[in-house]
Write a protein that holds these residues in place. Structure first.
Motif, PDB file in Angstrom:
ATOM      1  N   PHE A  47       0.768  -1.223  -0.061  1.00  0.00           N
ATOM      2  CA  PHE A  47       0.053   0.001  -0.099  1.00  0.00           C
ATOM      3  C   PHE A  47       0.907   1.254  -0.032  1.00  0.00           C
ATOM      4  CE2 PHE A  47      -3.365  -2.764   1.416  1.00  0.00           C
ATOM      5  CZ  PHE A  47      -4.557  -1.985   0.795  1.00  0.00           C
ATOM      6  N   GLY A  48       0.454   2.248  -0.592  1.00  0.00           N
ATOM      7  CA  GLY A  48       0.837   3.715  -0.806  1.00  0.00           C
ATOM      8  C   GLY A  48      -0.045   4.209   0.183  1.00  0.00           C
ATOM      9  N   LEU A  49      -0.153   5.576   0.015  1.00  0.00           N
ATOM     10  CA  LEU A  49      -1.172   6.481   0.938  1.00  0.00           C
ATOM     11  C   LEU A  49      -2.390   6.187   0.555  1.00  0.00           C
ATOM     12  CD1 LEU A  49       0.961   9.399   2.056  1.00  0.00           C
ATOM     13  CD2 LEU A  49       0.501   7.427   3.353  1.00  0.00           C
ATOM     14  N   GLY A  50      -3.424   5.535   0.701  1.00  0.00           N
ATOM     15  CA  GLY A  50      -4.756   5.407   0.395  1.00  0.00           C
ATOM     16  C   GLY A  50      -4.934   4.412  -1.043  1.00  0.00           C
ATOM     17  N   TYR A  51      -4.043   3.957  -1.481  1.00  0.00           N
ATOM     18  CA  TYR A  51      -4.084   3.141  -2.585  1.00  0.00           C
ATOM     19  C   TYR A  51      -3.192   1.833  -2.610  1.00  0.00           C
ATOM     20  CZ  TYR A  51      -6.118   7.279  -4.569  1.00  0.00           C
ATOM     21  OH  TYR A  51      -7.199   8.213  -4.790  1.00  0.00           O
ATOM     22  N   MET A  52      -3.549   0.586  -3.062  1.00  0.00           N
ATOM     23  CA  MET A  52      -2.925  -0.428  -3.208  1.00  0.00           C
ATOM     24  C   MET A  52      -1.905  -0.296  -4.382  1.00  0.00           C
ATOM     25  SD  MET A  52      -5.512  -3.583  -2.783  1.00  0.00           S
ATOM     26  CE  MET A  52      -4.192  -4.999  -2.737  1.00  0.00           C
TER      27      MET A  52
END
Length: 118
Positions: A47-52
């Motif tokens: 994961f990044g910030l808020g997204y896979m």
């Protein structure tokens, strides 16, 4: 697809041009913040910030892609390097959350059309 397109570039609208993320925010969305076994999806994820992020549980277009699969086969992501935004929904519900074979066949076709399938 239009939502993801607006995350990585300007999208034409009837009255204005819109871009939801500036380039710095896009980089935060696709910079790895966590990885490993996911307690909800019961697979390894990134994961990044808020997204896979692109990986075996969520194979997107390329390693720089970010987005999210959905329950039953849906998939949406953006790929900043190619400028591609992708959205797929289905009314043929499957029990999977990640790497649905129908969506993955479409992603492979996009890779092939771009000449990046090697």
């Amino acid at each position: 697809a239009r939502f993801y397109a607006a995350l990585i570039g300007e999208v034409d609208d009837v009255t204005r041009r819109a871009r939801l993320f500036d380039p710095a925010t896009t980089e935060l969305a696709r910079a790895e913040e966590s990885s490993g076994p996911d307690r909800v999806l019961v697979v390894g994820t990134r994961f990044g910030l808020g997204y896979m992020l692109h990986g075996s549980a969520s194979p997107f277009l390329s390693p720089g892609s970010f987005g999210h699969p959905g329950r039953g086969g849906a998939l949406g992501f953006a790929d900043p390097e190619t400028g591609v935004a992708f959205g797929y929904v289905t009314n043929g519900f499957r029990k999977t959350v990640t790497a649905d074979p129908r969506a993955q066949a479409l992603v492979r076709a996009v890779r092939t059309s771009l000449g990046t399938d090697g």
